[in-house]
Design a protein around this motif. Structure first.
Motif, PDB file in Angstrom:
ATOM      1  N   HIS A 173      64.527  35.055  74.668  1.00  0.00           N
ATOM      2  CA  HIS A 173      65.018  35.736  73.468  1.00  0.00           C
ATOM      3  C   HIS A 173      65.850  36.939  73.872  1.00  0.00           C
ATOM      4  O   HIS A 173      65.616  37.556  74.903  1.00  0.00           O
ATOM      5  CB  HIS A 173      63.862  36.218  72.590  1.00  0.00           C
ATOM      6  N   ARG A 209      55.238  49.480  60.585  1.00  0.00           N
ATOM      7  CA  ARG A 209      55.970  48.234  60.816  1.00  0.00           C
ATOM      8  C   ARG A 209      56.746  48.330  62.127  1.00  0.00           C
ATOM      9  O   ARG A 209      57.330  49.356  62.449  1.00  0.00           O
ATOM     10  CB  ARG A 209      56.916  47.942  59.663  1.00  0.00           C
ATOM     11  N   ILE A 250      59.955  46.944  63.949  1.00  0.00           N
ATOM     12  CA  ILE A 250      61.244  46.359  63.599  1.00  0.00           C
ATOM     13  C   ILE A 250      61.953  45.987  64.899  1.00  0.00           C
ATOM     14  O   ILE A 250      62.072  46.807  65.804  1.00  0.00           O
ATOM     15  CB  ILE A 250      62.139  47.349  62.813  1.00  0.00           C
ATOM     16  N   ASP A 274      65.319  43.482  66.624  1.00  0.00           N
ATOM     17  CA  ASP A 274      66.449  42.572  66.500  1.00  0.00           C
ATOM     18  C   ASP A 274      66.172  41.471  67.512  1.00  0.00           C
ATOM     19  O   ASP A 274      66.183  41.703  68.719  1.00  0.00           O
ATOM     20  CB  ASP A 274      67.750  43.305  66.826  1.00  0.00           C
ATOM     21  N   ILE A 275      65.868  40.282  67.016  1.00  0.00           N
ATOM     22  CA  ILE A 275      65.536  39.138  67.871  1.00  0.00           C
ATOM     23  C   ILE A 275      66.615  38.083  67.693  1.00  0.00           C
ATOM     24  O   ILE A 275      66.813  37.569  66.593  1.00  0.00           O
ATOM     25  CB  ILE A 275      64.165  38.529  67.516  1.00  0.00           C
ATOM     26  N   GLN A 295      68.943  38.631  64.779  1.00  0.00           N
ATOM     27  CA  GLN A 295      68.412  38.781  63.425  1.00  0.00           C
ATOM     28  C   GLN A 295      67.336  39.846  63.406  1.00  0.00           C
ATOM     29  O   GLN A 295      66.435  39.843  64.242  1.00  0.00           O
ATOM     30  CB  GLN A 295      67.821  37.465  62.925  1.00  0.00           C
ATOM     31  N   GLU A 296      67.427  40.754  62.433  1.00  0.00           N
ATOM     32  CA  GLU A 296      66.405  41.788  62.310  1.00  0.00           C
ATOM     33  C   GLU A 296      65.133  41.191  61.733  1.00  0.00           C
ATOM     34  O   GLU A 296      65.169  40.450  60.746  1.00  0.00           O
ATOM     35  CB  GLU A 296      66.902  42.926  61.418  1.00  0.00           C
ATOM     36  N   GLN A 297      64.017  41.511  62.376  1.00  0.00           N
ATOM     37  CA  GLN A 297      62.702  41.020  61.959  1.00  0.00           C
ATOM     38  C   GLN A 297      61.774  42.215  61.828  1.00  0.00           C
ATOM     39  O   GLN A 297      61.841  43.146  62.639  1.00  0.00           O
ATOM     40  CB  GLN A 297      62.126  40.064  63.013  1.00  0.00           C
ATOM     41  N   ALA A 298      60.890  42.202  60.837  1.00  0.00           N
ATOM     42  CA  ALA A 298      59.912  43.268  60.637  1.00  0.00           C
ATOM     43  C   ALA A 298      58.511  42.662  60.658  1.00  0.00           C
ATOM     44  O   ALA A 298      58.287  41.578  60.101  1.00  0.00           O
ATOM     45  CB  ALA A 298      60.160  43.967  59.314  1.00  0.00           C
ATOM     46  N   PHE A 299      57.581  43.358  61.307  1.00  0.00           N
ATOM     47  CA  PHE A 299      56.207  42.874  61.453  1.00  0.00           C
ATOM     48  C   PHE A 299      55.231  43.986  61.107  1.00  0.00           C
ATOM     49  O   PHE A 299      55.389  45.126  61.549  1.00  0.00           O
ATOM     50  CB  PHE A 299      55.955  42.395  62.889  1.00  0.00           C
ATOM     51  N   LEU A 318      56.953  35.229  66.196  1.00  0.00           N
ATOM     52  CA  LEU A 318      57.752  34.310  65.386  1.00  0.00           C
ATOM     53  C   LEU A 318      56.987  33.053  64.971  1.00  0.00           C
ATOM     54  O   LEU A 318      57.518  32.237  64.226  1.00  0.00           O
ATOM     55  CB  LEU A 318      59.019  33.921  66.151  1.00  0.00           C
TER      56      LEU A 318
END
Length: 84
Positions: free
Chosen positions: A5, A16, A18, A20-21, A24-28, A72
């Motif tokens: 990745h 959270r 944050i 960029d993977i 695409q920006e992803q929030a967890f 993911l």
């Protein structure tokens, strides 16, 4: 080395994570992915290492590791060859 990745812009907003993977920006939500990161100080959260392959992130001050595939929901099955 296989690049799993492309990880950039690792940051925290409240509780959270944050990232960029792969563009695409992803929030967890830290409550669901890591109690150690949830309760970590700012310096503990911002001191991290991204693996060269992009497989995961390591926070050395709290000895926490996060797999990007795990975040993911990507699972890998082992391909075993059996001979009789």
């Amino acid at each position: 080395m296989k690049l799993y990745h492309n990880i950039k812009n690792v940051r925290f907003t409240g509780n959270r994570l944050i990232l960029d993977i792969d563009g695409q920006e992803q929030a967890f939500d830290l409550k669901t992915i890591s109690q150690a990161l949830l309760h970590a100080s700012e310096i503990e959260r911002t001191t991290f290492e991204i693996s060269p392959s992009g497989y995961g992130i390591h926070w050395p001050l709290i000895d926490e590791d996060i797999s990007i595939d795990g975040l993911l929901g990507i699972t890998h099955s082992a391909n075993f060859a059996f001979s009789s």
